[in-house]
Write a protein that holds these residues in place. Structure first.
Motif, short mmCIF file in Angstrom:
data_model
loop_
_atom_site.label_atom_id
_atom_site.label_comp_id
_atom_site.label_asym_id
_atom_site.label_seq_id
_atom_site.Cartn_x
_atom_site.Cartn_y
_atom_site.Cartn_z
N ASP A 81 0.83 -1.21 0.00
CA ASP A 81 0.00 0.00 0.00
C ASP A 81 0.86 1.26 0.00
O ASP A 81 0.60 2.23 0.71
N HIS A 82 1.90 1.21 -0.81
CA HIS A 82 2.75 2.40 -0.97
C HIS A 82 3.16 2.50 -2.44
O HIS A 82 3.80 1.59 -2.96
N HIS A 83 2.81 3.60 -3.08
CA HIS A 83 2.84 3.67 -4.54
C HIS A 83 3.80 4.75 -5.04
O HIS A 83 3.86 5.84 -4.48
N THR A 98 7.56 9.63 -2.48
CA THR A 98 7.22 10.49 -1.36
C THR A 98 6.03 9.86 -0.67
O THR A 98 5.37 8.99 -1.24
N THR A 99 5.77 10.25 0.56
CA THR A 99 4.64 9.67 1.30
C THR A 99 3.59 10.75 1.49
O THR A 99 3.77 11.67 2.29
N HIS A 100 2.50 10.65 0.74
CA HIS A 100 1.46 11.69 0.78
C HIS A 100 0.89 11.79 2.18
O HIS A 100 0.63 12.90 2.66
N ASP A 101 0.70 10.64 2.84
CA ASP A 101 0.08 10.63 4.16
C ASP A 101 0.99 11.27 5.23
O ASP A 101 0.52 11.57 6.32
N1 H2B Z 1 1.45 5.86 -1.56
C1 H2B Z 1 2.26 6.88 -1.25
N2 H2B Z 1 3.36 7.07 -1.96
N3 H2B Z 1 2.00 7.67 -0.21
C2 H2B Z 1 0.92 7.52 0.55
O1 H2B Z 1 0.71 8.28 1.49
C3 H2B Z 1 0.03 6.45 0.23
C4 H2B Z 1 0.32 5.64 -0.89
N4 H2B Z 1 -1.05 6.23 0.93
N5 H2B Z 1 -0.53 4.67 -1.26
C5 H2B Z 1 -1.88 5.10 0.74
C6 H2B Z 1 -1.82 4.54 -0.67
C7 H2B Z 1 -3.28 5.53 1.18
O2 H2B Z 1 -3.80 6.53 0.30
C8 H2B Z 1 -4.25 4.39 1.29
C9 H2B Z 1 -5.64 4.87 1.63
O3 H2B Z 1 -3.77 3.54 2.29
#
Ligand code: H2B
Length: 121
Positions: A81-83, A98-101
């Motif tokens: 779950d990291h894209h 980068t980590t959006h969260d």
């Molecule tokens: N990928 C990346 N690169 N950053 C994130 O913060 C992230 C993600 N969050 N993939 C995940 C998905 C989140 O949106 C889901 C809801 O878990």
């Protein structure tokens, strides 16, 4: 034991926050020192000018090879779950992690970068 020691103890063997810690605290941004220590082992990656992402550019023998690589990364991205953010033209794949969260770099970016390096090696 001070609370800072508890966080230190919860890091994995690479010095990155463990899953249980992330669940409690949300995904932690890496400090500049943590980022620099991790990147010292990853010469193919550069820090983006704003400090919030890392980047690597790859080239393959053709589109098929590039897309096969992307498929392997996509499967890992779904599992964890990291894209990646990426851009592909024919045999080129430019990747930004980068980590959006977290609003910047986290241990997840380092883990995915290491996976990408292993697949590309
Ligand atoms: N990928 C990346 N690169 N950053 C994130 O913060 C992230 C993600 N969050 N993939 C995940 C998905 C989140 O949106 C889901 C809801 O878990």
């Amino acid at each position: 034991m001070a609370i800072g020691d508890v966080f230190e103890a919860a890091k994995d063997r690479d010095g990155l926050p463990c899953a249980a810690l992330e669940k409690m605290m949300g995904i932690a941004r890496l400090t500049d020192a943590e980022r620099d220590a991790a990147l010292a082992q990853m010469p193919n990656w550069t820090v983006r000018a704003d400090g919030l992402a890392i980047e690597r550019k790859l080239q393959f023998g053709g589109f098929g090879e590039a897309f096969a690589f992307m498929t392997r990364i996509a499967i890992e991205a779904e599992k964890t779950d990291h894209h990646p953010e990426w851009f592909n033209v024919y045999n080129r794949v430019d990747i930004t992690l980068t980590t959006h969260d977290a609003g910047g770099l986290s241990g997840r970016d380092i883990q995915l970068a290491r996976y990408i390096d292993a697949v590309a090696a």
